[in-house]
Design an enzyme around this catalytic site. Structure first.
Site, PDB file in Angstrom:
ATOM      1  N   LYS A 175       0.727  -1.149  -0.179  1.00 35.38           N
ATOM      2  CA  LYS A 175       0.206  -0.058   0.297  1.00 35.38           C
ATOM      3  C   LYS A 175       0.823   1.204   0.262  1.00 35.38           C
ATOM      4  O   LYS A 175       1.588   1.998   1.100  1.00 35.38           O
ATOM      5  CB  LYS A 175      -1.033  -0.032   1.032  1.00 35.38           C
ATOM      6  N   GLU A 250       9.788   2.927  11.146  1.00 33.10           N
ATOM      7  CA  GLU A 250      10.478   4.005  10.982  1.00 33.10           C
ATOM      8  C   GLU A 250       9.871   5.501  10.857  1.00 33.10           C
ATOM      9  O   GLU A 250       9.209   5.140  10.124  1.00 33.10           O
ATOM     10  CB  GLU A 250      11.559   3.424   9.589  1.00 33.10           C
ATOM     11  N   CYS A 284      13.402  12.165   6.493  1.00 36.03           N
ATOM     12  CA  CYS A 284      12.809  11.700   7.861  1.00 36.03           C
ATOM     13  C   CYS A 284      14.159  12.792   8.675  1.00 36.03           C
ATOM     14  O   CYS A 284      13.953  12.270  10.098  1.00 36.03           O
ATOM     15  CB  CYS A 284      12.662  10.421   7.928  1.00 36.03           C
ATOM     16  N   GLU A 385       8.805  17.402  14.632  1.00 33.31           N
ATOM     17  CA  GLU A 385       9.446  17.249  13.451  1.00 33.31           C
ATOM     18  C   GLU A 385       8.424  18.406  12.871  1.00 33.31           C
ATOM     19  O   GLU A 385       7.320  18.568  13.006  1.00 33.31           O
ATOM     20  CB  GLU A 385       8.798  16.148  13.514  1.00 33.31           C
TER      21      GLU A 385
HETATM   22  P1  NAP Z   1       2.069   9.184   7.368  1.00 36.43           P
HETATM   23  O1  NAP Z   1       0.765   9.956   7.174  1.00 36.43           O
HETATM   24  O2  NAP Z   1       2.058   8.046   8.629  1.00 36.43           O
HETATM   25  O3  NAP Z   1       1.648   8.110   5.796  1.00 36.43           O
HETATM   26  C1  NAP Z   1       2.530   6.637   5.731  1.00 36.43           C
HETATM   27  C2  NAP Z   1       1.661   5.682   4.768  1.00 36.43           C
HETATM   28  O4  NAP Z   1       0.923   5.835   5.991  1.00 36.43           O
HETATM   29  C3  NAP Z   1       1.007   6.334   4.119  1.00 36.43           C
HETATM   30  O5  NAP Z   1       1.130   5.517   2.915  1.00 36.43           O
HETATM   31  C4  NAP Z   1      -0.306   7.029   4.336  1.00 36.43           C
HETATM   32  O6  NAP Z   1      -0.803   6.797   3.527  1.00 36.43           O
HETATM   33  C5  NAP Z   1      -0.853   6.044   5.149  1.00 36.43           C
HETATM   34  N1  NAP Z   1      -1.227   5.668   6.538  1.00 36.43           N
HETATM   35  C6  NAP Z   1      -1.910   6.529   7.022  1.00 36.43           C
HETATM   36  N2  NAP Z   1      -3.066   6.581   7.556  1.00 36.43           N
HETATM   37  C7  NAP Z   1      -2.686   5.360   7.863  1.00 36.43           C
HETATM   38  C8  NAP Z   1      -3.558   4.572   9.105  1.00 36.43           C
HETATM   39  N3  NAP Z   1      -4.333   4.735   9.825  1.00 36.43           N
HETATM   40  N4  NAP Z   1      -3.110   3.364   8.324  1.00 36.43           N
HETATM   41  C9  NAP Z   1      -2.608   2.856   7.778  1.00 36.43           C
HETATM   42  N5  NAP Z   1      -1.469   3.407   7.134  1.00 36.43           N
HETATM   43  C10 NAP Z   1      -1.876   4.789   7.490  1.00 36.43           C
HETATM   44  O7  NAP Z   1       3.591  10.209   6.714  1.00 36.43           O
HETATM   45  P2  NAP Z   1       3.381  10.762   5.627  1.00 36.43           P
HETATM   46  O8  NAP Z   1       3.119  11.793   5.840  1.00 36.43           O
HETATM   47  O9  NAP Z   1       3.248  10.206   4.427  1.00 36.43           O
HETATM   48  O10 NAP Z   1       5.030  10.970   5.707  1.00 36.43           O
HETATM   49  C11 NAP Z   1       6.033  11.717   6.602  1.00 36.43           C
HETATM   50  C12 NAP Z   1       6.241  10.903   7.553  1.00 36.43           C
HETATM   51  O11 NAP Z   1       7.052   9.748   7.236  1.00 36.43           O
HETATM   52  C13 NAP Z   1       7.450  12.290   8.755  1.00 36.43           C
HETATM   53  O12 NAP Z   1       7.231  11.997   9.946  1.00 36.43           O
HETATM   54  C14 NAP Z   1       8.893  11.657   8.325  1.00 36.43           C
HETATM   55  O13 NAP Z   1       9.748  11.464   9.633  1.00 36.43           O
HETATM   56  C15 NAP Z   1       8.282   9.702   7.345  1.00 36.43           C
HETATM   57  N6  NAP Z   1       9.719   9.263   6.978  1.00 36.43           N
HETATM   58  C16 NAP Z   1      10.121   8.967   7.587  1.00 36.43           C
HETATM   59  C17 NAP Z   1      11.300   7.751   7.815  1.00 36.43           C
HETATM   60  C18 NAP Z   1      11.963   6.894   8.070  1.00 36.43           C
HETATM   61  O14 NAP Z   1      13.045   5.436   7.948  1.00 36.43           O
HETATM   62  N7  NAP Z   1      11.926   6.952   9.792  1.00 36.43           N
HETATM   63  C19 NAP Z   1      11.528   7.289   6.089  1.00 36.43           C
HETATM   64  C20 NAP Z   1      11.010   8.516   5.584  1.00 36.43           C
HETATM   65  C21 NAP Z   1       9.547   8.954   6.185  1.00 36.43           C
HETATM   66  P3  NAP Z   1      -2.241   8.238   2.185  1.00 36.43           P
HETATM   67  O15 NAP Z   1      -1.093   8.282   2.028  1.00 36.43           O
HETATM   68  O16 NAP Z   1      -3.051   7.161   2.245  1.00 36.43           O
HETATM   69  O17 NAP Z   1      -1.835   8.626   3.740  1.00 36.43           O
END
Ligand code: NAP
Ligand code: MG
Length: 495
Positions: A175, A250, A284, A385
């Site tokens: 997904k 992560e 991130c 963040e």
């Molecule tokens: P996000 O909102 O948490 O979304 C990540 C993924 O999870 C997307 O595919 C999203 O789908 C899905 N998702 C959202 N709500 C969900 C739920 N309730 N249950 C299951 N899946 C769900 O994060 P983002 O805004 O896309 O990405 C930014 C964040 O990622 C930042 O906090 C960043 O630090 C973190 N990040 C961490 C790393 C690492 O390796 N530590 C690397 C990259 C990014 P949708 O797109 O459809 O909403």
């Protein structure tokens, strides 16, 4: 008419059952629709899990080196298509072409690493405490892997998860983020073209709550690997405990670069510019805090603000662009909210602070590179963040204070220190609470063969990349062969 893309379920490309779709737009020019993608839900997830389950037996019985050979072909195809994939990635999520080329290259490197891992997958043989008995451990695949990824590394992060999952003999339901469905679709097309059994790789597009939640809750999904925000990661961890799935998380970061008074300031300047404003701060591992020694403060801040002010915003496909757009309006809103918080907390806005809509940037989600000074460790902009082009600058008077300030956050992903004092460098390696520490390099940048991940609320202790991730995608079985021809009772007959 924009192109209509599909899910990949049960070995076929198909629409969502409802027929509904969502649009994917170019953040540098929101009038450009890249394509429409199926809005899926629990029904599609169920079919995808069933397909992955059906494919599991044949795939787990395929020799691991043969599974690895397919991944090598995946790497070859990605190499041949690198520029095209990268251009489309820039169109769908905005970062500049050099960076999307790097994103694809990380996937290629991960493919070749995973390919050879098919020829290792080491277990152990150890002596038995009993006579005429043989002990060993072997690695077994786990089953169906649920993979949920963010939009900021649309190729690298899916490959970090899906290649090890597959080479270890698991099958996949993927997904991807709703902002980068095109890169995910291309990736799955390549996996199938290279020879992954079509039912073993399933792709389900749709919103996080609609697709991610049923995937996490599904009793036939054996593990979840998730990269994204800490808030979603925590909810996944809770839901997954009902079925006792294995979960790798992560999550967020609040990474800092320390610059001590003996540092090479030119080098530290290049580091902080790239760390804070590369990928428009949407990494991130982005440098969100600069922890600067008071003795070099005035000089360094002058260098930094003048260079940051000269960064060129624009479409990431234009070769003279330094900083691309943010991914969508929500990200702009979050950044704007934090800029308001910073001002209210009494920090000083030294540069930027607003969305940018001039000239060629009129129809895109652009935001000025922004720097806050006079930030104190207790401010929210020093601890939370932001995930955008915003740098908070904190002043310190000693190495010890720098480490204390750096560690004053609930996150622990990446970190950096610029110093020429070898003693400080080694103490920093020991005392910084983070999964990654760079000495004289910026906070951003990973290599496919090195473990990647963080401590504290950045994750739950697993690592991606390198050799460690293969532990996550396998279970260990201990095997005992007793060739004594009699019952031998360990701990009883031998002591
Ligand atoms: P996000 O909102 O948490 O979304 C990540 C993924 O999870 C997307 O595919 C999203 O789908 C899905 N998702 C959202 N709500 C969900 C739920 N309730 N249950 C299951 N899946 C769900 O994060 P983002 O805004 O896309 O990405 C930014 C964040 O990622 C930042 O906090 C960043 O630090 C973190 N990040 C961490 C790393 C690492 O390796 N530590 C690397 C990259 C990014 P949708 O797109 O459809 O909403
Ligand atoms: Mg888009």
């Amino acid at each position: 008419m924009s192109k209509r893309y599909q899910n990949h379920i049960g070995g076929k490309w198909i629409d969502a059952v409802s027929g509904e779709t969502f649009e994917n737009r170019n953040p540098a020019n929101w009038n450009e629709i890249i394509g429409t993608f199926p809005s899926s839900g629990a029904e599609e997830v169920n079919a995808a899990v069933e397909s992955a389950r059906e494919a599991f037996d044949a795939w787990r019985l395929t020799p691991a080196p043969e599974r690895g050979d397919i991944l090598r072909r995946v790497g070859d195809i990605m190499t041949a298509r690198k520029k095209e994939i990268a251009s489309n990635m820039t169109r769908e999520m905005g970062k500049v072409l050099d960076e999307t080329m790097g994103d694809v290259q990380e996937g290629i490197d991960t493919a070749y690493y995973a390919a050879t891992e098919g020829r290792r997958m080491f277990g152990h043989t150890v002596p038995s405490e009993l006579h005429n008995k043989f002990n060993m451990s072997v690695r077994r695949p786990i089953g169906v892997a649920g993979i949920i990824t963010p939009w900021n590394f649309p190729m690298a992060i899916p490959t970090w998860k899906i290649f090890p999952a597959l080479v270890c003999g698991n099958t996949v339901v993927f997904k991807p983020a709703s902002d980068t469905p095109l890169t995910a679709t291309t990736f799955v097309e390549i996996l199938i073209e290279a020879g992954i059994p079509p039912k073993a790789i399933n792709l389900v597009h749709g919103r996080g709550s609609a697709v991610g939640t049923p995937l996490v809750n599904h009793e036939n999904v054996d593990l979840i690997s998730f990269t994204g925000s800490t808030v979603v990661g925590k909810s996944i961890s809770k839901s997954a405990s009902d079925t006792l799935k294995r979960v790798s998380l992560e999550l967020g970061g609040k990474n800092a670069q320390i610059v001590l008074d003996d540092a090479d300031l030119e080098l530290a300047l290049e580091g902080v510019l790239w760390g804070a404003f590369g990928t428009t701060g949407q990494r991130c591992t982005a440098t969100s805090r600069l922890i600067l020694h008071a003795k070099v403060y005035d000089r360094f801040m002058e260098m930094l603000t003048s260079r940051a002010a000269s960064l060129r915003l624009g479409d990431g496909l234009q070769s003279d662009t330094d900083v691309g757009p943010m991914v969508n309006q929500d990200q702009i809103d979050t950044v704007q909210r934090y800029i308001g918080i910073g001002k209210d907390e009494g920090a000083k806005l030294a540069l930027g602070g607003s969305p940018y809509r001039e000239g060629a940037c009129a129809d895109g989600w652009f935001h000025e590179p922004t720097i806050f000074t006079e930030v104190t460790p207790e401010m929210r902009i020093a601890k939370e963040e932001i995930f955008g082009p915003v740098l908070s600058v904190l002043t310190i008077n000693s190495f010890e204070e720098a480490i204390q300030v750096l560690n004053n956050t609930k996150y622990g992903l990446s970190s950096s220190i610029y110093t020429n004092d070898v003693n400080c460098a080694f103490k920093a390696m020991r005392d910084i609470e983070a999964g990654i520490t760079y000495i004289n390099g910026p906070t951003i940048g990973a290599e496919a063969h090195m473990p990647f991940g963080g401590v504290k609320e950045t994750g739950n202790g697993h690592r991606e990349g390198g050799w460690e991730v293969y532990e996550f995608y396998t279970e260990t079985k201990s095997v005992f062969v007793d060739y004594s021809g009699k019952l031998q009772r360990a701990q009883i007959d031998n002591y």
